[in-house]
Design an enzyme around this catalytic site. Structure first.
Site, PDB file in Angstrom:
ATOM      1  N   ASP A  90      15.238  -6.480  -1.016  1.00 21.65           N
ATOM      2  CA  ASP A  90      14.790  -7.871  -1.175  1.00 21.65           C
ATOM      3  C   ASP A  90      14.075  -8.121  -2.503  1.00 21.65           C
ATOM      4  O   ASP A  90      13.529  -7.210  -3.121  1.00 21.65           O
ATOM      5  CB  ASP A  90      13.870  -8.280  -0.014  1.00 21.65           C
ATOM      6  CG  ASP A  90      12.655  -7.366   0.123  1.00 21.65           C
ATOM      7  OD1 ASP A  90      12.790  -6.143  -0.073  1.00 21.65           O
ATOM      8  OD2 ASP A  90      11.546  -7.877   0.417  1.00 21.65           O
ATOM      9  N   GLU A 148      11.255  -6.034   2.661  1.00 23.11           N
ATOM     10  CA  GLU A 148      10.093  -5.133   2.593  1.00 23.11           C
ATOM     11  C   GLU A 148       8.813  -5.914   2.308  1.00 23.11           C
ATOM     12  O   GLU A 148       7.739  -5.541   2.759  1.00 23.11           O
ATOM     13  CB  GLU A 148      10.308  -4.068   1.501  1.00 23.11           C
ATOM     14  CG  GLU A 148       9.280  -2.930   1.525  1.00 23.11           C
ATOM     15  CD  GLU A 148       7.938  -3.289   0.929  1.00 23.11           C
ATOM     16  OE1 GLU A 148       6.909  -2.811   1.457  1.00 23.11           O
ATOM     17  OE2 GLU A 148       7.895  -4.056  -0.046  1.00 23.11           O
ATOM     18  N   GLU A 149       8.957  -6.998   1.527  1.00 26.02           N
ATOM     19  CA  GLU A 149       7.784  -7.727   1.027  1.00 26.02           C
ATOM     20  C   GLU A 149       7.136  -8.591   2.115  1.00 26.02           C
ATOM     21  O   GLU A 149       7.505  -9.748   2.292  1.00 26.02           O
ATOM     22  CB  GLU A 149       8.176  -8.615  -0.167  1.00 26.02           C
ATOM     23  CG  GLU A 149       8.752  -7.845  -1.360  1.00 26.02           C
ATOM     24  CD  GLU A 149       7.698  -7.094  -2.166  1.00 26.02           C
ATOM     25  OE1 GLU A 149       6.506  -7.169  -1.840  1.00 26.02           O
ATOM     26  OE2 GLU A 149       8.105  -6.419  -3.136  1.00 26.02           O
ATOM     27  N   ARG A 188       2.538  13.254  -3.658  1.00 26.39           N
ATOM     28  CA  ARG A 188       1.232  13.390  -3.034  1.00 26.39           C
ATOM     29  C   ARG A 188       1.423  13.805  -1.583  1.00 26.39           C
ATOM     30  O   ARG A 188       2.263  13.235  -0.893  1.00 26.39           O
ATOM     31  CB  ARG A 188       0.486  12.048  -3.099  1.00 26.39           C
ATOM     32  CG  ARG A 188      -0.951  12.167  -2.725  1.00 26.39           C
ATOM     33  CD  ARG A 188      -1.762  10.905  -3.014  1.00 26.39           C
ATOM     34  NE  ARG A 188      -3.164  11.268  -3.069  1.00 26.39           N
ATOM     35  CZ  ARG A 188      -3.909  11.505  -1.996  1.00 26.39           C
ATOM     36  NH1 ARG A 188      -3.400  11.372  -0.796  1.00 26.39           N
ATOM     37  NH2 ARG A 188      -5.178  11.870  -2.119  1.00 26.39           N
ATOM     38  N   HIS A 376       5.425  -6.907  -9.450  1.00 21.52           N
ATOM     39  CA  HIS A 376       5.276  -8.322  -9.057  1.00 21.52           C
ATOM     40  C   HIS A 376       4.934  -9.228 -10.246  1.00 21.52           C
ATOM     41  O   HIS A 376       4.550 -10.380 -10.059  1.00 21.52           O
ATOM     42  CB  HIS A 376       4.234  -8.525  -7.935  1.00 21.52           C
ATOM     43  CG  HIS A 376       4.638  -7.921  -6.625  1.00 21.52           C
ATOM     44  ND1 HIS A 376       4.155  -8.368  -5.411  1.00 21.52           N
ATOM     45  CD2 HIS A 376       5.498  -6.921  -6.334  1.00 21.52           C
ATOM     46  CE1 HIS A 376       4.695  -7.637  -4.430  1.00 21.52           C
ATOM     47  NE2 HIS A 376       5.511  -6.751  -4.974  1.00 21.52           N
TER      48      HIS A 376
HETATM   49 ZN   LIG Z   1       6.520  -5.360  -3.919  1.00 17.97          ZN
HETATM   50 ZN   LIG Z   2       8.366  -2.821  -3.654  1.00 17.17          ZN
END
Ligand SMILES: [Zn+2]
Ligand SMILES: [Zn+2]
Length: 406
Positions: A90, A148-149, A188, A376
């Protein structure tokens, strides 16, 4: 760390060579996706393009998972585990301000989080793997996830059974990362990204004249106390070395100079790095709001959307170190950085990692990590050259995960 050598039939050098061979196609693919961004759960054209691409590669395709999600299944010629490789597809509601030739054609929508690169890398890896089935032990599940956002595409995929039939043993995903130099992997163990919950609060007092506060109950003064008191959770209640963020992002109340408003409402988000802290903070927020409101004669409505938030993205150390060993074998020790700190941003890949051991890895895309552009941002321009390291690691993992990693 000692460098582990992998004895599989497709050597790291050959994986890199094959990746370099399709790099230009990967760039074309990424630019095509970048030009045609779609918002969460509206990725119809993107999903169609992905499904067609996988079909052309002879990969079994399932569409319409979590509305616009696509799954590809590739069975290796040898026995082995099921590995899920996930890309999010997305874009964001941002007007692109770059000057690149492949700039977004859809007004107000932009791939500003690198999901175009995630998708292009996974499709390119699928291309290489479809030609190397004789080297694959087990099954590869390519997951192209929508929304996802902030819209919860990840939980929807998991709820619709993306991790079963066949049952997934391990899951892997990337996020492009501008703070790391191009092509460097960020690994990590344990928490990689924070949990993310949101809350909505309405405080109700009694409307009145601004000059006669004693006749009303001031919701604005109440809100001010609540906002300040909430920060004492971070400063006075939780362990100082166990990071927590509480941010109030919206506050609304009143409509004049001299009127005490009846209501004040605000919205906020909470980030934590472990599930116990996450639950404790949720309770602390409720207690403080109710306590402060009661002290100031206010009523309170709390809508704490705990369940729709994202959990902590928790990397399984054993699988993560396996992935890191493969990365090191591919591009040497200089290509790997162990990150001392997690990110307080969040990711819905966490829902997969809650169910199966796996890892979420950052992929450096910042040519100049001293002055990185931000995710973003309306001028976000990740360095495409990092796709070489990205595609190679996906292929390396698929080839070298020959048994369940325990
Ligand atoms: Zn994002
Ligand atoms: Zn992302």
């Amino acid at each position: 760390m000692s460098i582990k050598k992998f004895s599989n039939s497709l050597k790291s050098a050959e994986i890199v060579e094959q990746t370099v061979g399709i790099y230009e196609e990967a760039v074309r693919l990424r630019r095509k996706i970048h030009e045609n961004p779609e918002l969460g759960f509206e990725e119809h054209k993107t999903a169609e393009m992905i499904a067609n691409h996988l079909q052309d590669l002879g990969i079994e395709v399932i569409t319409g998972v979590a509305k616009t999600g696509v799954i590809g299944i590739l069975r290796g010629e040898k026995e082995g585990p099921v590995l899920a490789l996930r890309a999010d597809i997305d874009a964001l509601p941002i007007q692109e301000k770059t000057d690149v030739s492949y700039k977004s054609k859809n007004p107000g929508i932009m791939h500003a989080c690198g999901h175009d690169m995630h998708t292009a890398m996974l499709l390119s890896a699928a291309n290489i793997l479809s030609q190397n089935k004789q080297h694959i032990s087990g099954t590869i599940k390519f997951i192209f996830q929508p929304a996802e956002e902030m819209k919860g595409g990840g939980i929807m995929m998991v709820d619709e059974g993306v991790l079963s039939n066949p049952t997934v043993d391990h899951a892997f995903a990337f996020h492009v990362w501008p703070e790391l130099p191009t092509g460097v992997y960020g690994f990590r163990n344990g928490p990689m990204m924070a949990s993310m919950d949101t809350f909505d609060i309405v405080l109700k007092g009694k409307q009145g004249h601004g000059a006669a506060p004693h006749q009303g109950v001031d919701a604005i003064v109440g809100a001010a106390h609540v906002v300040t008191a909430l920060q004492t959770i971070v400063s006075r209640e939780t362990d100082p070395v166990d990071s927590v963020v509480i941010t109030i992002g919206t506050i609304e109340a009143g409509d004049g100079y001299n009127i005490i408003p009846e209501k004040a409402s605000f919205k906020g988000t909470v980030r934590t790095l472990n599930e116990n802290t996450r639950k404790e903070v949720a309770e602390s927020i409720r207690r403080i709001i109710e306590g402060v409101a009661s002290a100031l004669k206010l009523e309170v409505e709390i809508n704490y959307n705990f369940t729709v938030g994202y959990p902590v993205a928790m990397n399984d150390p054993t699988f993560n170190e396996h992935a890191c060993a493969i990365a090191t074998d591919l591009f040497g020790e200089g290509s790997v950085q162990w990150l001392s700190r997690p990110s307080m941003a969040s990711e819905d890949f966490a829902f997969y990692l809650e169910k199966v051991p796996g890892t979420f890895v950052f992929l450096g895309v910042g040519e100049n990590p001293e002055n990185p552009m931000k995710l973003h941002s309306d001028v976000f321009l990740p360095d495409e050259k990092a796709m070489i390291q990205g595609i190679s690691l996906i292929v390396g993992l698929a080839i070298n995960t020959t048994e369940k990693i325990q």
